[in-house]
Structures are given as structure tokens and as C-alpha cells.
Design an enzyme around this catalytic site. Structure first.
Site, short mmCIF file in Angstrom:
data_model
loop_
_atom_site.label_atom_id
_atom_site.label_comp_id
_atom_site.label_asym_id
_atom_site.label_seq_id
_atom_site.Cartn_x
_atom_site.Cartn_y
_atom_site.Cartn_z
N GLU A 36 -1.24 -9.67 -3.39
CA GLU A 36 -2.67 -9.89 -3.66
C GLU A 36 -2.98 -9.65 -5.14
O GLU A 36 -3.78 -10.38 -5.74
CB GLU A 36 -3.51 -8.98 -2.76
CG GLU A 36 -3.48 -9.44 -1.30
CD GLU A 36 -4.23 -8.53 -0.36
OE1 GLU A 36 -5.10 -9.00 0.37
OE2 GLU A 36 -3.93 -7.31 -0.35
N GLY A 62 -0.48 -5.84 -0.64
CA GLY A 62 -1.35 -5.69 -1.81
C GLY A 62 -0.67 -6.09 -3.10
O GLY A 62 -1.34 -6.50 -4.06
N ALA A 80 0.84 -1.20 0.00
CA ALA A 80 0.00 0.00 0.00
C ALA A 80 0.87 1.25 0.00
O ALA A 80 2.06 1.21 0.35
CB ALA A 80 -0.91 -0.01 1.23
N GLU A 134 1.08 -7.82 6.55
CA GLU A 134 0.17 -6.84 7.14
C GLU A 134 0.05 -6.93 8.65
O GLU A 134 -0.19 -5.92 9.33
CB GLU A 134 -1.23 -6.97 6.52
CG GLU A 134 -1.36 -6.41 5.13
CD GLU A 134 -1.01 -7.40 4.02
OE1 GLU A 134 -1.34 -7.12 2.86
OE2 GLU A 134 -0.40 -8.45 4.33
#
Length: 655
Positions: free
Chosen positions: A110, A107, A68, A130
Site C-alpha cells: 500500500e 501495508g 503491519a 490480509e
């Protein structure tokens, strides 16, 4: 081949019918709003253009997607949201491959999990860390990863925040191939000819079956390591949910949990730690100061501390010259360092080629004249002022005029040591924490005469070692040991006033410390602090409160775990309450006429936290520490303060 641009951070080129989309958002290609919007626009283009047969996503520089965008932390989310971008990639009618050229974290992984194929460079680092920010993956990580690698492996990675290599990712099945040289070409070749019916959509896969016993063990291990933190606990629950819940339901629950944790005090504390680490490297006045070149490191003393420093420096790529008092001690020092490297090989942290490379850069000698080759010399000898000052005076006659001299003292005044040398401006403190090759914290002590480029060099050296460097001014114990002394003093006052060691330890461990203070004292050994107290006895203020219990333990031969008795007894190596110690405590109270009172766990924690914070406030007012957040980092990384509480200063509202 014409270049296309879909946003400030997203560009593309059509290569043999495949649209190669490059994310370029320095320094780590974070998933900013511009990146997310650009990816959506690239997908729009690929969908409409019949000449595009597939997409390869990759990153510019050394990162695929580093996670992020930290600049968006704490701000309202901006569309398109990451889960929407990921859902579109996974459901895209044309094949999409990830060419993971570097870090794919959070992310970033992901996004890669949503792609239909994944290839990685050998240097790629892959993970969902995270939990280290007090949250869980919020864009499908807990639901897609177990569909690829199973529940146990996914719990291990996600609940532990573990970052793995490309080779391990290949073994687990996260990536489909590791490309030694032609990463993009391999990804392009892999998806050419694939069509919609043949695409493997991760979210549509079933979670591989596994023995329930293996899952339970992995989950139990993860929860034990979490020590009560919420994010790892929730991560375990969500990964297990993937095996029993349709994707849409699992994603909805993951997102709900992500938002709840994102707004928690635990996440706020861990974000504080995250930003504190970035601030710690910024030292006022050094912005334009160039560090000196350091390639050869001299280490005087190769005992427990010196050998650990040597391994740390060898891991950093330096050439090492260790110096001992005689040839026999030098040989033992080399064996000690080699033994630490062998243990790293046995644990899998190092391969045999890496060990041989390090041994090839190591020499240990009894000839101090060899230090004439060193760019920096670190002393790791007995913590005695006379021993250290005489050593530095001798080093003055051996090392080059531009070589740096560093003292590893824990409590002595480095200004006194520096003043005994011909060039005090080249002296700096490097206070390593034991074991030095494992502990991440390094206090860099800016002495009264330390030259700016010497301080800059020490910080650059620390960075190459992979250490978290915190700059401290000169004071007894520097930042960490000075606060720890206040913490220890308050804990002993509490014992004298009515609390028992096991009650204090239990309260601190429930708060999140891995060990309470008295268990730590026993592990470290009680005789070192005893010797220091005896040295200070002549100058101690008679009016100052002094607790004699620790002295009496030492007088009785209770030196901690090494002797089987300290504040606790250790039959069979297990920590147990010692009735004899309880009797000594009661006797000491009676001598002073102290009527013992009861302490609740909350009172114990509050009292010890106040002692740390009061000392921290003093360090700030004296200019010893530059920032309250630096104090938090020292206590978290050197003394076991729970990171999920943000450090003592954060916990007390010094934000």
C-alpha cells in the site's frame, strides 16, 4: 554524503539531489509506529529542504516492508495512522519512488502503491495477503490496486491473498521496472527531472475498463474458493466499488470494513493460526542445539509417497538417492519423480531450467549401498512393522554412524522400529502427508531415544522443505491420525444412531470443511482402514462400541471412488446418495435395536467437534502435543479443518 536519521528505524542519505530513505526495522521492516513516524519526519525534511528534488523509499536487508507490525495486533492504534502516511506520500509535491528490494506485503505494498514510481528487484515478492488474517487491506489497497491493474486482476490478488513475483508485477503494471543490479540507482534516475504536474498519482487514475463477464467470472471464482469466509467476500465488494466510487468514498468504506473485520471472530481465529505457526517452531530444550549438516537425502521406496518426498527434497535443494528393490522398479521410480516435476513445469510452478537442475541432483538405484553417502535416510515403504524394522536393521549396516534414519509410518510405533536398530538415538519420525510435495504439514515424531540434535536436524530439514513442522510424541496415529480416528469413530456412531452420511457431510461442509468425512473416506479408499480394523480385531475390547457398517461396505466391494462405490455411488464420477448403502445402514441399526433419531446440522458439528477436542485434551495431558495450537495447526493443514474457525481447540475455547 552525510547520513540523516529521522527515527530509530528510518535513516536517509542525499544522493544526487534525491533523498534515499531506508526503512530498517528487522526482521521484515514492519510498519511499526516508529517507522510511520519516521516516514512522516522524512517527508517533513524533504518538503522544507530545497536541495531535495525527490525521494526514494527502500528497505534494509531482504524486505521492503513486510506489512503491519504484529506486536501492535490487538492494541489501540498509535498515530500517525498508516492511511495518513500513505495519503501524504501520494499527494507529495516532489516525486517519490519505491525501490522494492524484497517483500512488499500488505501495508508495504500500500505504501508502494502511493508512490509515483515503483521499481523492484527480481527477488521481490508483492501482495496484499490480509484476507489470510480475516481482514481486508485497510490503507487503500482495495482502491488503488484496481486503478493500476483493473478489477479482475485486483480481485484475484486481494480476495485470494496471492503473493506474486516481480516479473508478474511488471506484466500487470504494479511496478514500472525490474532492476537486475542497480535498483536504487534506477529509481533515482527514473524520478530525476520529474515535477509535480507530471507525477502519476495512483489514486487519481481511473479504473481500466474491462468486460463485465471477465469480472463476474473472477469474482465468482474468488467467492467459491472463500467457502463462506467474510474477508474475501468483502474484498471482492470493495475492489468492485473502486470502479464506481470516488477515491475518498472508497477509502472510507474500505477503512470501515477493515475495522469491522479486524474485530470479528473470524479475524481472531486467523490471528490465532498466524501466531500458532510462529510458536510451532519453538521446541523447549532445542534453543542451543545445533542441527547436523544434511545435504544428501536417501529415500527408500519411490512409490506415491516416496516420489512426493523426493520432489519436496529436490525443491529444497537437496541431492537425492532413491532406492528400490530392483532395476525395473528404480527406473519406474525415477520416471514417477520426473513426471511430478514435468507437471510442475506444465502448471508454471517450475521452469525447464529448474526441472533439469533437480533431475541432475536425482539418482534412483537398486543398490542400497549407495545410501552410504546419505546424511539422512527416509523410509517410504509398506506400513508394516516387520517390513520397516527389517529395513532399518539392514540400513544399520549401510549408512554412516552419524546418518539419521527417519520413518514415515502413519500408525506404527516408531519406538519399536528404533529399538530394533543399533543406534535408536538417531531414529526420528517424519510423517509426511500425501501428496508429500504439495501438502505443507509434516509431523516430526520425537521418539523415546531420539537425540536432541537429531530432532533439531529434522526440524531444520523440514524448514528447508518449506514444511510446517509440528512435533509429536509417540502414540498411535500421532496427533493428526489419532484425532481423525476419534472424529471418524464419532461420525460412524452418528450414522448408527440416525444421521445419514450425506447429512453429516453437508453439515461439516457448511461449517467450512472442503469435504465432509464420508466423502473423504471414499476419496482415500475404505480398504486401508478396513485392513487396520481387522489387524486390531484380536485385541479390541469386546465391551467397546463397534460399528460394522464400514466393514460391510468393504465386504461388498465398496472401497470408495476407485471402485465407483463407497459410502456414496459415483456414476460418471459424480458423488450421489446410494440407496443400497442407506439400506445397509438401516439393517445395522435394526440388528442392534437402535431407534434412529434426527440430528440437526448444529448437533452434528458440535458432536464431531467435541470428539476432536476430547482427543486433543488427552494428547495434551499425555504430553504427546506441546500446545493446543499445535493440534489446531495439524487439523487445519492436514485434515481440512477451516482455518477461519481457528482449529478445533480454538473453536472450543482452549486458547
Amino acid at each position: 554524503m552525510s547520513a540523516l536519521r529521522f527515527s530509530d528505524t528510518i535513516s536517509a542519505a542525499l544522493v544526487d539531489g534525491i533523498l534515499v530513505v531506508t526503512i530498517d526495522n528487522a526482521p521484515v521492516n514492519a510498519l511499526s509506529a516508529d517507522v510511520r513516524a519516521g516516514l512522516m519526519t522524512a517527508l517533513d525534511h524533504a518538503e522544507k529542504d530545497g536541495g531535495v528534488k525527490g525521494i526514494v523509499l527502500t528497505g534494509a536487508g531482504n524486505s521492503f516492508i513486510g506489512g503491519a507490525d504484529i506486536k501492535e495486533f490487538g492494541k489501540p492504534p498509535v498515530e500517525p495512522h498508516l492511511p495518513d502516511v500513505i495519503a501524504r506520500i501520494e499527494s507529495f509535491a516532489k516525486p517519490v519512488a519505491a525501490a522494492i528490494n524484497g517483500a512488499a506485503l500488505g501495508g508495504g505494498l500500500e505504501v508502494a502503491l502511493a508512490c509515483h514510481r515503483r521499481h523492484a528487484a527480481p527477488s521481490a515478492k508483492i501482495g496484499l495477503p490480509e484476507v489470510k488474517l480475516g481482514i481486508v487491506p485497510g490503507a487503500g489497497g482495495t482502491q488503488r490496486l484496481p486503478r493500476l491493474i483493473g478489477v479482475s486482476a485486483a480481485i484475484d490478488m486481494i480476495a485470494g491473498g496471492r503473493i506474486i513475483s516481480a516479473s508478474e508485477a511488471l506484466k500487470l503494471g504494479i511496478v514500472d521496472g525490474v532492476s537486475e543490479s542497480a535498483l536504487r540507482a534506477d529509481a533515482i534516475a527514473d524520478i530525476k527531472g520529474l515535477d509535480a504536474p507530471s507525477l502519476r498519482r495512483t489514486g487519481a487514475l481511473s479504473v481500466p475498463a474491462a468486460p463485465i463477464e471477465a469480472i463476474e467470472k473472477t469474482a465468482a471464482d474468488a467467492l467459491r474458493k472463500a467457502r463462506g469466509q467474510n474477508a474475501p467476500t468483502e474484498a471482492v465488494r470493495l475492489v468492485r466499488l473502486a470502479a464506481t466510487t470516488p477515491l475518498a468514498e472508497g477509502l472510507a468504506e474500505e477503512r470501515r470494513t477493515f475495522i469491522k473485520l479486524r474485530d470479528s471472530e473470524e479475524a481472531a481465529a486467523l490471528r490465532h493460526v498466524f501466531f500458532a505457526e510462529r510458536a510451532a517452531g519453538k521446541v523447549e530444550g532445542l534453543e542451543v542445539v545445533a542441527p547436523r549438516r544434511i545435504e544428501t537425502v536417501g529415500i527408500v521406496g519411490t512409490g506415491l509417497m516416496g516420489s512426493g518426498i523426493a520432489v519436496s527434497a529436490l525443491n529444497g535443494g537437496y541431492r537425492i538417492i532413491g532406492v528400490e528393490q530392483n532395476a525395473e522398479a528404480a527406473e519406474k521410480g525415477r520416471e514417477r519423480i520426473a513426471s511430478l516435476l514435468n507437471k510442475a513445469v506444465q502448471s508454471g510452478r517450475l521452469d525447464t531450467a529448474g526441472r533439469e537442475d533437480r533431475l541432475g541432483r536425482l539418482s534412483v538405484t537398486a543398490d542400497m549401498q549407495q545410501l552410504a553417502q546419505a546424511d539422512i535416510v527416509i523410509e517410504a515403504v509398506f506400513d508394516d512393522l516387520t517390513v520397516k524394522t527389517e529395513l532399518f536393521q539392514r540400513l544399520d549396516t549401510v549408512v554412516r554412524a552419524d546418518a539419521i534414519l527417519a520413518t514415515n509410518t502413519s500408525y506404527l510405533d516408531p519406538d519399536v522400529i528404533a529399538a530394533a536398530t543399533a543406534r535408536p538415538e538417531r531414529v526420528v519420525g517424519l510423517h509426511f502427508f500425501s501428496p508429500a510435495h504439495i501438502m505443507r504439514l509434516l509431523e516430526v515424531v520425537d521418539c523415546k531415544e531420539t537425540a536432541p540434535d537429531v530432532l533439531a536436524s529434522a526440524l531444520a530439514f523440514a524448514k528447508r522443505l518449506g514444511k510446517l513442522a509440528i512435533v509429536s510424541g509417540v502414540t498411535e496415529g500421532f496427533i493428526g491420525n489419532r484425532i481423525f480416528s476419534a472424529y471418524r469413530r464419532e461420525a460412524e456412531y452418528m450414522v448408527e444412531d440416525g444421521a445419514l452420511p450425506q447429512e453429516i457431510d453437508a453439515a461439516l461442509e457448511a461449517y467450512g470443511f472442503p469435504m465432509g468425512p464420508f466423502a473423504v473416506f471414499d476419496m482415500a479408499g475404505l480398504e486401508i482402514a478396513w485392513a487396520r480394523r481387522k489387524r486390531q480385531a484380536a485385541t479390541r475390547d469386546p465391551a467397546e462400541r463397534y460399528v460394522v457398517i464400514a466393514d460391510r461396505l468393504c465386504e461388498a466391494g465398496h472401497f470408495g471412488q476407485k471402485t465407483g462405490r463407497g459410502w456414496y455411488a459415483y456414476p460418471d464420477g459424480k458423488r450421489t446418495v446410494d440407496p443400497e448403502v442407506t439400506g445397509m445402514i438401516e439393517a445395522a441399526r435394526a440388528e442392534k435395536g437402535i431407534v434412529p433419531k434426527r440430528f440437526s446440522a448444529e448437533e452434528i458439528v458440535a458432536g464431531l467437534l467435541k470428539a476432536m477436542v476430547d482427543e486433543g485434551d488427552a494428547l495434551l495431558s499425555e504430553g504427546i502435543a506441546a500446545r493446543a495450537s499445535d493440534i489446531d495447526l495439524v487439523m487445519i493443514n492436514g485434515y481440512g479443518f477451516p482455518s477461519s474457525k481457528g482449529g478445533p481447540m480454538f473453536a472450543a475455547g482452549r486458547r
